[in-house]
Scaffold this active site. Structure first.
Site, short mmCIF file in Angstrom:
data_model
loop_
_atom_site.label_atom_id
_atom_site.label_comp_id
_atom_site.label_asym_id
_atom_site.label_seq_id
_atom_site.Cartn_x
_atom_site.Cartn_y
_atom_site.Cartn_z
CG HIS A 34 -1.94 -1.14 1.14
ND1 HIS A 34 -2.68 -1.50 0.04
CD2 HIS A 34 -2.25 -2.05 2.11
CE1 HIS A 34 -3.40 -2.57 0.33
NE2 HIS A 34 -3.16 -2.94 1.56
CG ASP A 81 -5.51 -5.97 -0.20
OD1 ASP A 81 -5.52 -6.88 0.64
OD2 ASP A 81 -5.46 -4.77 0.11
#
Length: 446
Positions: A262, A313
């Site tokens: 991220h 994810d």
């Protein structure tokens, strides 16, 4: 095995009439200028560098508004409720379905950031690595390459508070985690191209003492969530006197083995410092948009020479083209410009090549390029599709990513295993039937 392509994307650029010989799962020879019948275009197939496969079964279930302002944290609360219902059999069924969809989308391998280790309420299974074994079994069934990353999860926050509720299925002290990691290694033994790494969940969930030891736990990759949410940055800065990425650069042995997931909350100085370490940025644009995480600083990262890859994810939507497209479009929103992540290559080609090589590095996998000695992780595109009609070179990739549709991947090989044929995974029917049954039962129980 011999593959022929009218055009192929090689490390030195586009080549015509390419013959690729594969032996024992690896590319043994690449020769251009050899006409033959085969595929229209062959590309290196990237690695999905960040996945929590069990969350595939939650897709579309968390979009209603709750009281107050919805955020990552309200989504997480719903995720904890969901995982209280998952058995080992469920985890295998869900992982296999996610892997089928990943392959059909164009991913040849996945880095599974695996933190669901234990039974509901904590404790351990008779085999502490039971859940890792289920993920490995899904990889064996689907043929998708696997980098398995058992997650260390010790505490409920930077302040060291105890785990509670759904987190009890994640938590492991050092002794239990050592058994999980050892068992995971045994579970991967039957997968010839599998890689074992390790993943401290985040600065919030792992003690500083453990963070100092983590790089020595395996010889494989090290992945960690970092700087995903503003609240996380505030919490770490208040407790440790530094922002998460600043702290990591100063205190962790960051290098090319590491993948920082991220990193959407970075200052320009942090961006440049992290890029210089050689660590890969693990970007998950679809999930980051779905959770309202923020926008990664793509131009700053590239300017500092940083490597990146993309992952699915939460698996709310599994689509390699959409991850790459949204990565560029988010930059256009932020910069109010076009072709933000292009250089001498077009936007589509830069995104594809960098994601392929960066994802391979993050996975500890010899892939990402169509070159001798690499695993034969390659895919073929349907160049007869109307959206690709008459296009060649970089424009072929641009059209695929920005004007294409799902289903443009006709064939995919993972370490030479031909697991997608005519656009469909060879195990889809059986995997999908089991997943449907699992999904109905789970959703009925919520």
């Amino acid at each position: 095995m011999i593959l022929h392509a009218e055009t192929a994307l090689l490390p030195q650029g586009w080549a015509q009439d390419v013959r690729i010989r594969i032996e024992h799962g690896r590319i043994a020879e690449v020769t251009a200028g050899v006409p033959g019948r085969g595929h229209g275009a062959i590309l290196p197939a990237p690695v999905n560098l960040h996945s929590h496969t069990f969350q595939r079964a939650m897709a579309g279930m968390t979009e209603g508004r709750t009281a107050g302002q919805d955020s990552f944290w309200t989504w997480r609360a719903l995720m904890y409720r969901f995982l209280e219902r998952l058995s080992p059999e469920d985890v295998q069924a869900i992982a296999a379905q996610a892997m089928v969809e990943m392959a059909e989308s164009g991913f040849a391998a996945v880095c599974e950031f695996h933190y669901l280790h234990h039974p509901v309420g904590g404790g351990t299974y008779a085999d502490p690595a039971e859940m890792s074994g289920r993920v490995a079994a899904a990889a064996a069934e689907t043929g998708l390459g696997l980098t398995h990353l058992p997650v260390i999860y010790e505490q409920g926050g930077v302040d060291g508070r105890a785990l509670a509720g759904g987190q009890l299925r994640f938590g492991s002290g050092p002794e239990v985690f050592a058994r999980v990691l050892d068992g995971a290694g045994r579970a991967l033994a039957g997968l010839p191209d599998a890689v074992l790494g390790v993943a401290p969940h985040s600065l919030r969930a792992v003690s500083r003492a453990t963070l100092g030891r983590v790089a020595g736990m395996t010889a494989g990759p090290v992945h960690i969530h970092i700087a995903e949410q503003v609240a996380e940055v505030v919490e770490v800065q208040a407790a440790w006197g530094a922002r998460p990425v600043d702290w990591a650069c100063a205190n962790l042995p960051l290098d090319a083995r590491w993948c920082l997931i991220h990193a959407t909350q970075m200052t320009p100085a942090e961006t440049a410092a992290l890029a210089r370490t050689g660590a890969v940025a693990g970007l998950c644009p679809v999930t980051e948009a779905n959770l309202g995480d923020g926008i990664f600083d793509g131009p700053g990262w590239l300017a500092a020479g940083g490597a990146f890859g993309v992952g699915t994810d939460s698996n709310v939507r599994i689509s390699l083209p959409e991850e790459l497209r949204l990565l560029e479009y988010s930059q256009r929103f932020a910069q109010k410009a076009r072709a933000v992540m292009a250089d001498h290559r077009s936007t589509g080609r830069l995104l594809w090549e960098e994601a392929a090589t960066g994802g391979a590095r993050a996975a500890g996998r010899a892939s990402g390029r169509i070159a001798v000695g690499q695993w034969a992780d390659v895919l073929a595109l349907d160049t007869a599709d109307l959206r690709l009609e008459g296009l060649a070179g970089d424009q072929l990739l641009d059209a695929c990513l920005f004007a294409g549709r799902d289903g443009l991947v006709t064939d995919l090989w993972s370490a030479g295993r031909h697991i997608v044929q005519h656009g469909r995974h060879i195990a889809r029917a059986a995997v999908e039937a089991r997943f449907r049954a699992t999904l109905r039962r789970l959703r009925d129980s919520l």
